[in-house]
Design a protein around this motif. Structure first.
Motif, PDB file in Angstrom:
ATOM      1  N   ALA A  29      -4.183   3.025   8.395  1.00  0.00           N
ATOM      2  CA  ALA A  29      -4.008   2.493   7.047  1.00  0.00           C
ATOM      3  C   ALA A  29      -3.926   0.963   7.072  1.00  0.00           C
ATOM      4  O   ALA A  29      -4.462   0.279   6.186  1.00  0.00           O
ATOM      5  CB  ALA A  29      -2.747   3.081   6.414  1.00  0.00           C
ATOM      6  N   LYS A  30      -3.269   0.448   8.092  1.00  0.00           N
ATOM      7  CA  LYS A  30      -3.170  -1.007   8.245  1.00  0.00           C
ATOM      8  C   LYS A  30      -4.541  -1.614   8.529  1.00  0.00           C
ATOM      9  O   LYS A  30      -4.900  -2.668   7.989  1.00  0.00           O
ATOM     10  CB  LYS A  30      -2.195  -1.328   9.385  1.00  0.00           C
TER      11      LYS A  30
ATOM     12  N   SER B  25      -2.778  -1.918  -5.383  1.00  0.00           N
ATOM     13  CA  SER B  25      -2.206  -3.066  -4.674  1.00  0.00           C
ATOM     14  C   SER B  25      -3.010  -4.330  -4.933  1.00  0.00           C
ATOM     15  O   SER B  25      -2.440  -5.422  -5.086  1.00  0.00           O
ATOM     16  CB  SER B  25      -2.135  -2.775  -3.171  1.00  0.00           C
TER      17      SER B  25
ATOM     18  N   TRP C  24      -6.666  -1.529   5.334  1.00  0.00           N
ATOM     19  CA  TRP C  24      -6.218  -2.550   4.385  1.00  0.00           C
ATOM     20  C   TRP C  24      -6.781  -3.922   4.762  1.00  0.00           C
ATOM     21  O   TRP C  24      -7.282  -4.660   3.908  1.00  0.00           O
ATOM     22  CB  TRP C  24      -4.698  -2.569   4.363  1.00  0.00           C
ATOM     23  N   LYS C  25      -6.757  -4.232   6.032  1.00  0.00           N
ATOM     24  CA  LYS C  25      -7.305  -5.511   6.508  1.00  0.00           C
ATOM     25  C   LYS C  25      -8.804  -5.588   6.246  1.00  0.00           C
ATOM     26  O   LYS C  25      -9.328  -6.623   5.798  1.00  0.00           O
ATOM     27  CB  LYS C  25      -7.014  -5.662   8.002  1.00  0.00           C
TER      28      LYS C  25
ATOM     29  N   ALA D 247      -4.493   1.617  -2.713  1.00  0.00           N
ATOM     30  CA  ALA D 247      -5.101   0.355  -2.284  1.00  0.00           C
ATOM     31  C   ALA D 247      -5.604  -0.433  -3.482  1.00  0.00           C
ATOM     32  O   ALA D 247      -5.412  -1.656  -3.577  1.00  0.00           O
ATOM     33  CB  ALA D 247      -6.239   0.634  -1.308  1.00  0.00           C
TER      34      ALA D 247
ATOM     35  N   LEU E 163       0.823  -1.206   0.000  1.00  0.00           N
ATOM     36  CA  LEU E 163       0.000   0.000   0.000  1.00  0.00           C
ATOM     37  C   LEU E 163       0.857   1.256   0.000  1.00  0.00           C
ATOM     38  O   LEU E 163       0.666   2.158  -0.835  1.00  0.00           O
ATOM     39  CB  LEU E 163      -0.922  -0.017   1.222  1.00  0.00           C
TER      40      LEU E 163
END
Length: 485
Positions: free
Chosen positions: A467-468, A126, A471-472, A123, A13
């Motif tokens: 951000a983590k 990715s 993403w999850k 995102a 990302l």
């Protein structure tokens, strides 16, 4: 500077975000970033199309075993707001954003960061580039010019997309799932005035309003932040019998709460003491009003070279009364959704120079009739003062659907992942969902994203931990997309 950012997790990302931020991508200047996205899609051997207005569509087949799931449109906008501090030397047209890590945040060195909506774009990139992420068929939609008119979304024609679900990755609180947004309309007022020679028995000054937070004119309009144009007008109004105005230059983009304003005036020598006393009094009063929300507000003046021309007295009176009368801030709150601003206006730009006056506003509302009402109120205010008024760039809001199937899926996913309930909201920003729904009315839409603060200002920052989390949530959502009927 960006090297440290590339080592953050999730690396895919942040690396895609760093690559994107190396490309200039201001609104209405997206040629380089459009080519960047085309090259990205072609390098992955994915079907890549640029539509007639410049939107980029990249399509990726479903992962093995997920072909029976509904096709998902993942959507973000390519352009970013260009704002910088007055003492920052930076060329947005040629330079990449200089990113730094500041504690738990990623920010830029004196400029906007572009996390709005660059993290959403990154995102999607990715997901497109990964051979390991499980997902249904993906249609990546990268729109242009979201920040200054949403012309990309408006120009997207029917037939380019087949997806049944749209995931818009353009909201800024990681515990929110957005199901509605405000529409908007630009209100532009133009006028002319006559200049006369500056009084010979006067001193020339430059007045400055600086140090304001600025921010997003939708998401931040209810935070009690100062508007530099309105503050400058208060200062000039309070001193109008002692000064003659030569120039005013305040604010910039319509969707940014103005952070700075500068004016050039003359002060009669005989009134210098009265001016100084009145200036200090009004400056102190304003700073006291904003001491909580704008602790860094500075109101000052300095001597400059002699001004040659000033406005006539009647033109000056009309201008100051007009700007004072122009509504700014929250107009109405929603009676249906708690804490949702329904209608607002941002007096974004005031430019007075060379016998021309330009005042630009952005009026927003989640209710079309209320948007029209406030826009007409502003139009009437300006026309009474002799201005020519143009209403343009109108775009619709996105009506909330509490029975949305993808909302139910994502709410359940969020609760299972994070052991808490997400906030299901509508926002006062101008998301593209309402516009995209015009040509794709059957598409089930949702919007979410990582936590970003200070969007549209040089204080813009993206939370690393968030951000983590985002993403999850995104990857798990893709795994849980329902099957085709």
């Amino acid at each position: 500077m960006s090297k440290e950012v590339r080592n953050l997790e999730p690396k895919e990302l942040w690396n895609n975000f760093a690559d994107l931020n190396a490309v200039p991508r201001g609104s209405k200047k997206e040629e380089k970033v459009i080519q960047f996205m085309v090259d990205f899609g072609n390098k992955l051997n994915l079907k890549t199309v640029v539509d007639p207005v410049g939107n980029v569509i990249i399509k990726k087949p479903a992962s093995k075993g997920m072909e029976n799931l509904k096709t998902v449109v993942m959507q973000s906008h390519l352009d970013m707001v260009h704002q910088k501090n007055s003492d920052t030397n930076f060329d947005f047209d040629t330079e990449g954003i200089k990113m730094v890590i500041d504690g738990d945040w990623v920010k830029a060195d004196g400029t906007t960061l572009g996390a709005d909506n660059g993290l959403g774009v990154a995102a999607i990139m990715s997901v497109l580039a990964s051979s390991e992420i499980k997902h249904p068929a993906i249609e990546a939609l990268f729109t242009i010019d979201e920040e200054t008119g949403m012309t990309g979304a408006m120009g997207l024609q029917a037939g380019y997309l087949d997806g049944e679900i749209l995931l818009n990755l353009d909201t800024e609180e990681d515990d929110e799932i957005d199901i509605g947004c405000a529409g908007g309309v630009d209100v532009s007022a133009l006028n002319s005035y006559n200049e006369v020679n500056a009084p010979s028995n006067s001193v020339s000054l430059k007045i400055a309003v600086t140090g304001l937070n600025g921010g997003h004119s939708g998401m931040d309009i209810d935070k009690g932040l100062g508007n530099a144009n309105k503050i400058m007008n208060r200062i000039l109004y309070a001193n109008q019998e002692y000064i003659r105005i030569s120039e005013i230059n305040g604010g910039g983009l319509r969707n940014a709460i103005p952070r700075e304003s500068f004016s050039k005036v003359t002060v009669y020598n005989s009134n210098k003491t009265l001016f100084e006393r009145t200036f200090k009094k009004i400056a102190k009063e304003i700073q006291k009003e904003f001491k909580t929300t704008e602790p860094n507000l500075e109101i000052s003046y300095e001597r400059i070279d002699d001004i040659k021309k000033v406005m006539t007295t009647i033109s000056q009176i009309t201008l100051l009364n007009t700007v004072y009368s122009a509504y700014n801030g929250v107009y109405t709150m929603s009676p249906d959704m708690e804490n949702l601003v329904e209608t607002s206006n941002n007096v974004a730009r005031v430019l007075v120079k060379d016998e021309k006056i330009e005042i630009m506003c952005l009026t927003r509302s989640s209710v079309e009739s209320s948007k029209v009402d406030l826009a007409n109120s502003l139009k009437s205010t300006f026309e009474l003062a002799g201005y020519a008024v143009n209403l343009s760039g109108s775009y619709p809001g996105w009506k909330p659907n509490v029975d949305s199937p993808i909302l139910k899926t994502m709410t359940k996913t969020y609760e299972e992942l994070f052991n808490s309930k997400p906030h299901v909201v509508a926002c006062h920003a101008g998301l593209e969902c309402g516009i995209l729904g015009t040509n794709y009315p059957e598409m089930d839409m949702i919007s979410f994203g990582p936590t970003i603060q200070g969007a549209h200002s040089p204080d813009e920052r993206a939370n690393i931990k968030s951000a983590k989390k985002f993403w999850k949530f995104l990857l798990t959502t893709l795994e849980n997309i329902p099957a085709k009927k």
